[in-house]
Write a protein that holds these residues in place. Structure first.
Motif, PDB file in Angstrom:
ATOM      1  N   GLY A 128       0.806  -1.216   0.000  1.00 29.82           N
ATOM      2  CA  GLY A 128       0.000   0.000   0.000  1.00 29.82           C
ATOM      3  C   GLY A 128       0.837   1.262   0.000  1.00 29.82           C
ATOM      4  O   GLY A 128       1.873   1.348  -0.658  1.00 29.82           O
ATOM      5  N   TRP A 129       0.361   2.268   0.779  1.00 32.22           N
ATOM      6  CA  TRP A 129       1.065   3.548   0.821  1.00 32.22           C
ATOM      7  C   TRP A 129       2.470   3.409   1.400  1.00 32.22           C
ATOM      8  O   TRP A 129       3.388   4.132   0.995  1.00 32.22           O
ATOM      9  CB  TRP A 129       0.267   4.575   1.626  1.00 32.22           C
ATOM     10  N   ASP A 130       2.647   2.505   2.355  1.00 36.03           N
ATOM     11  CA  ASP A 130       3.984   2.311   2.922  1.00 36.03           C
ATOM     12  C   ASP A 130       4.985   1.892   1.844  1.00 36.03           C
ATOM     13  O   ASP A 130       6.163   2.256   1.904  1.00 36.03           O
ATOM     14  CB  ASP A 130       3.947   1.250   4.025  1.00 36.03           C
ATOM     15  N   LEU A 131       4.527   1.137   0.877  1.00 36.96           N
ATOM     16  CA  LEU A 131       5.399   0.737  -0.234  1.00 36.96           C
ATOM     17  C   LEU A 131       5.824   1.968  -1.024  1.00 36.96           C
ATOM     18  O   LEU A 131       7.007   2.132  -1.367  1.00 36.96           O
ATOM     19  CB  LEU A 131       4.670  -0.265  -1.143  1.00 36.96           C
ATOM     20  N   ASP A 132       4.865   2.859  -1.299  1.00 35.75           N
ATOM     21  CA  ASP A 132       5.203   4.093  -2.026  1.00 35.75           C
ATOM     22  C   ASP A 132       6.201   4.936  -1.244  1.00 35.75           C
ATOM     23  O   ASP A 132       7.158   5.474  -1.807  1.00 35.75           O
ATOM     24  CB  ASP A 132       3.936   4.918  -2.271  1.00 35.75           C
TER      25      ASP A 132
END
Length: 219
Positions: A128-132
């Protein structure tokens, strides 16, 4: 060189070389044509516009970043190598950073590097956003370090002129009036610049990777 004997490949490679030497402001179809022994119109015929040429040149540079498989190396070593490759590539072609802000430069080269970065941090366990944000943290550090380190030696960048020597002397006097800054500069004096730059980058990158690993553990 007649336009029929030129190739887009030759023009793009010559553009990368000229951009390395003179930056974006120093690139023109006329200068490029002179370098290739051809008319500026031949440049336009092959690449369309300066903006498209800069985009193609950026894509060529991004193709220099190697591929590092997290399944083979482990995510952290793959991340380390990917960040260093990105850093070294951009440090050698700092105009790419300026071009990214001035033009819409996006192609398969940059997309491949971004996709590889997502693969590394996805393998680490980010989603999710943590990956980005993990991808962004590492790439922003590598790009910023490349831009900063390329400008460490102002004489190398702007020439050994009387005005530059005077400016450096004045900067030293200003720094000397601040005790902590003066102490650090005194300790750094005489240090091998290559070693200094290498250790500085490694320290910053390991701090980022430590933080990302801690975030994974906390989750």
């Amino acid at each position: 060189m007649p336009r029929e004997t030129l190739t887009r490949e030759q023009i793009v490679q010559a553009a990368v070389t000229l951009l390395d030497e003179a930056g974006i402001d120093g690139l023109s179809m006329r200068k490029l044509g002179q370098r290739l022994g051809s008319a500026a119109t031949a440049m336009y015929w092959h690449v369309g516009s300066k903006e498209n040429l800069v985009s193609l040149a950026c894509d060529r540079v991004w193709s220099e970043v190697g591929a590092h498989d997290p399944a083979e190396l482990g995510w952290r070593e793959a991340a380390r190598r990917h960040a260093r490759d990105t850093y070294e590539t951009l440090r050698g072609h700092t105009w790419v950073i300026a071009a990214t802000g001035a033009y819409f430069v996006y192609g398969h080269g940059m997309a491949r590097v971004q996709d590889a970065s997502y693969a590394i941090y996805e393998a680490a366990g980010f989603t999710g956003w943590d990956l980005d944000w993990a991808v962004n943290a590492a790439s922003t550090f590598a790009g910023g370090a490349a831009l900063s380190d390329a400008s460490l030696d102002p004489v190398k960048q702007r020439g050994d002129t009387a005005a530059m020597r005077e400016a450096l002397a004045e900067a030293g006097e200003i720094a000397a009036s601040y005790p902590r800054l003066r102490a650090r500069l005194e300790q750094q004096a005489g240090v091998d610049e290559a070693v200094f730059v290498e250790e500085k980058f490694d320290f910053g990158l390991e701090i980022i990777l430590d933080g990302l690993e801690a975030r994974l553990r906390a989750r």
